[in-house]
Design a protein around this motif. Structure first.
Motif, PDB file in Angstrom:
ATOM      1  N   UNK A 165       2.002   3.556  -3.122  1.00  0.00           N
ATOM      2  CA  UNK A 165       1.241   4.679  -3.662  1.00  0.00           C
ATOM      3  C   UNK A 165       1.453   5.947  -2.836  1.00  0.00           C
TER       4      UNK A 165
ATOM      5  N   UNK B 120      -2.396   5.505   4.020  1.00  0.00           N
ATOM      6  CA  UNK B 120      -3.215   5.786   5.209  1.00  0.00           C
ATOM      7  C   UNK B 120      -4.687   5.715   4.860  1.00  0.00           C
ATOM      8  N   UNK B 121      -5.060   6.203   3.668  1.00  0.00           N
ATOM      9  CA  UNK B 121      -6.485   6.258   3.371  1.00  0.00           C
ATOM     10  C   UNK B 121      -7.060   4.893   3.036  1.00  0.00           C
ATOM     11  N   UNK B 122      -6.237   3.897   2.659  1.00  0.00           N
ATOM     12  CA  UNK B 122      -6.807   2.552   2.533  1.00  0.00           C
ATOM     13  C   UNK B 122      -6.748   1.798   3.855  1.00  0.00           C
ATOM     14  N   UNK B 123      -6.211   2.427   4.904  1.00  0.00           N
ATOM     15  CA  UNK B 123      -6.301   1.808   6.223  1.00  0.00           C
ATOM     16  C   UNK B 123      -4.979   1.379   6.840  1.00  0.00           C
ATOM     17  N   UNK B 124      -3.858   1.778   6.254  1.00  0.00           N
ATOM     18  CA  UNK B 124      -2.559   1.355   6.777  1.00  0.00           C
ATOM     19  C   UNK B 124      -2.104   2.319   7.873  1.00  0.00           C
TER      20      UNK B 124
ATOM     21  N   UNK C  33       0.832  -1.203   0.000  1.00  0.00           N
ATOM     22  CA  UNK C  33       0.000   0.000   0.000  1.00  0.00           C
ATOM     23  C   UNK C  33       0.868   1.255   0.000  1.00  0.00           C
TER      24      UNK C  33
ATOM     25  N   UNK D  54       0.035   9.116   2.190  1.00  0.00           N
ATOM     26  CA  UNK D  54      -1.372   9.467   2.394  1.00  0.00           C
ATOM     27  C   UNK D  54      -2.295   8.457   1.745  1.00  0.00           C
ATOM     28  N   UNK D  55      -1.901   7.973   0.559  1.00  0.00           N
ATOM     29  CA  UNK D  55      -2.734   6.970  -0.104  1.00  0.00           C
ATOM     30  C   UNK D  55      -2.793   5.698   0.744  1.00  0.00           C
TER      31      UNK D  55
END
Lengths: 267, 353
Positions: free
Chosen positions: B235, B241-245, B232, B238-239
């Motif tokens: 990407x 973090x936004x998928x949940x990492x 993840x 921030x990308x």
């Protein structure tokens, strides 16, 4: 996907609440004292000139930036500092720019959106693949599935990332210029699918410079200028608000096509 | 073996493909590991030639058995050190999103080399033996890690660019300090310092391998546990973090664990260059970018590469031995160029280029 789509908020409680929200980057205030609400079913277009704080506002709501003052609640909790994994099941965020390292395929990139739903080694199960393929179909990128993401055109890459955000099955969609670099026909279908999500109970905040798309598809418009919310409300009214004219330095003309369809253009 | 086909258009990783690729790679590595200690070069009246130890090697009273027991710890050390370097290189490249990230660019190698040079200069060997230098190197790696970490970390984040910048700066400082210390040392100390910095696995003891095994195995397992998060992160922070990492936690754990893996490797074998850099690149070009496969495959690939290089180091100039670190660099450099000029490969290495 529809089955995973729970109704968010109620008529009384807004899904997204901002109260005096302020954000500072490197001690410089970027957005200041914003009060606004977005309810389930709302599609809010955030407009404003470059540097007016649109992306910063979206990132703050996504919990990616700390607040300098005030508070933000998404489905009843403050997004900054919340556990990202559980937040990701409620909220998805499409960044304005994404540069992908490594040569992942389009399908792999979309499946990354399923991170919060997966356990263990995270091999995609049938539900993941189904969600990814439904999102890809809706964003019209199924034919690109086996292509390498880094070899796509700018608009194709945008649609793939939108599919990634959609397959998160979140009910709050925060999209930073989802239609930038996308051709007019695809831009409209993107707006239609976001609108359809909202009609099924989601709430979407999207940053856009396309005032015509905002007029046609948004239920509300928030206008930012210099980090402050200068107008908010029903799209046609906000677009013609004197504060918006002042913000852009140019008036936005709202008219009607012979078909009766309303349109907006910078005058 | 379809898993080995170069994935110009990589397909989604399945458990089956993961098992096929890792299974075949493990089998190949096991063959190498069994062959390596049996293989040697003997010199007699007819010159030098390759020779295999006979079955007599399994008789505990034979000379051949004694030779076998000299070689076995060395092979085990190659496997451990190579795996640690390969896996940590893959992990560091992923959290930094930087194709140049490796122990050397992050200053960890220079920091531990400086500590080793100081240890030799103040005569640690006289009261602790050679292990004292290794221990000093490990402390040096840990100290460098803390300094680079403190320099790079801002608020809750560990920005990749500052981390590389801090690493390169610390690395330059440590190298310069090493040179100054060497300049003020006597000839015998300098030659031991240089010898240590070349990296080598000769005169490896089974006890050294024993204490290094647990931290290396646990470290690699930890990196493997974070491979979905590493995917993840490709990407961006921030990308991801936004998928949940949990981005900060992933970066911190992977950076610390990878650095400690490097520190332990250096303590065991001295600084061995290029393995942490080229192995992940070569593996990525072969099996694709998914870290769930890339990280364990880089561990296996690193083990194989170091085993091959060390066996060459042992044999090409027999009875003299070359430092393994020099062999990895001499072979690794051209190999990396070969990969870079291969047009089809280049795009596979790092995406758009």
């Amino acid at each position: 996907m529809a089955t995973e789509q729970a109704k968010v908020g109620t008529a009384q409680a807004p899904a997204i609440t901002l109260r005096g929200a302020s954000v500072a980057l490197s001690r410089r205030t970027i957005i200041a004292g914003i009060d606004a609400d977005a309810h389930a079913g709302n599609l809010v277009a955030i407009i404003g000139p470059n540097g007016s704080g649109k992306s910063t506002l979206l990132r703050a709501i996504a919990g990616l930036l700390p607040l300098a003052g005030g508070n933000i609640e998404v489905l009843g909790r403050a997004p900054f500092g919340a556990a990202r994994r559980s937040l990701a099941r409620q909220l998805c965020y499409l960044p304005q720019q994404t540069e992908l390292a490594f040569g992942f395929s389009v399908e792999e990139v979309v499946l990354l959106g399923r991170y919060a739903q997966q356990r263990g080694a995270g091999f995609a199960d049938t539900a993941d693949v189904a969600a990814a393929h439904e999102a890809m179909t809706r964003c019209d990128v199924t034919h690109l599935a086996a292509r390498r993401f880094d070899q796509l055109s700018g608009g194709e890459a945008r649609r793939v990332l939108l599919a990634q955000a959609l397959c998160q099955a979140a009910t709050c969609l925060l999209l930073d210029e989802p239609t930038a670099a996308i051709d007019p026909a695809h831009a409209r279908s993107v707006m239609q699918l976001v609108r359809a999500q909202c009609e099924r109970g989601a709430v979407a905040l999207l940053v856009t410079h396309d005032v015509d798309l905002a007029l046609r598809y948004a239920t509300h418009v928030w206008a930012l200028d210099g980090g402050a919310l200068v107008a908010q409300g029903e799209p046609a009214t906000v677009l013609q608000d004197p504060a918006v004219t002042k913000a852009f330095g140019i008036a936005i003309h709202v008219g009607q096509l012979p078909s009766g369809q309303a349109f907006a253009v910078p005058a | 073996m379809s898993g080995f086909v170069s994935s110009a258009t990589p397909t989604r990783l399945t458990a089956q493909r993961l098992a096929t690729v890792l299974g075949s790679a493990t089998l190949l590595l096991a063959l190498l590991a069994v062959l390596a200690p049996l293989l040697g070069v003997t010199a007699d009246a007819h010159g030098r030639h390759l020779s295999l130890l006979s079955t007599a090697a399994f008789d505990p009273s034979s000379t051949e058995n004694a030779i076998l027991w000299v070689r076995i710890p060395r092979v085990l050390a190659c496997l451990l050190v190579g795996a640690a370097l390969g896996a940590s290189g893959a992990g560091l490249q992923a959290i930094l999103r930087n194709p140049l990230a490796e122990p050397f660019t992050l200053g960890i190698s220079s920091g531990s080399a400086l500590a080793a040079v100081i240890a030799i200069r103040i005569g640690v060997e006289t009261w602790l033996g050679a292990a004292g230098v290794g221990f000093a190197a490990l402390l040096g790696a840990g100290a460098t890690l803390l300094v680079v970490w403190r320099l790079a970390r801002t608020e809750q984040r560990l920005p990749a660019a500052t981390l590389v910048l801090a690493g390169v700066t610390v690395s330059m400082f440590c190298s310069a300090a090493s040179v100054l210390i060497q300049y003020t040392s006597d000839f015998s100390e300098v030659s031991r310092m240089l010898r240590w910095m070349m990296g080598g696995l000769e005169s490896m003891r089974l006890s050294t391998v024993g204490w290094a095994a647990a931290p290396i195995v646990v470290g690699i397992a930890t990196l493997i546990a974070f491979t979905r998060e590493l995917n993840a992160l490709a990407a961006g922070e921030e990308a991801a973090a936004s998928v949940g990492v949990a981005v900060a936690r992933t970066q911190s754990v992977v950076f610390i664990v990878a650095s400690l893996l490097v520190g332990v490797s250096i303590a065991v074998a001295g600084p061995i260059g290029f393995v942490g850099l080229i192995v992940p690149h070569a593996i990525r070009g072969t099996v694709g970018p998914d870290h769930r496969l890339l990280v364990p495959a880089s561990a296996l690939g690193g083990a194989a590469l170091l085993l091959i290089c060390d066996s060459l180091a042992r044999m090409v100039a027999a009875p003299a031995q070359l430092p393994a670190g020099a062999v990895t660099a001499v072979l690794g450099g051209p190999f990396f160029i070969f990969i870079l000029v291969g047009h089809k490969w280049r795009a596979n290495l790092w995406g758009r280029s």
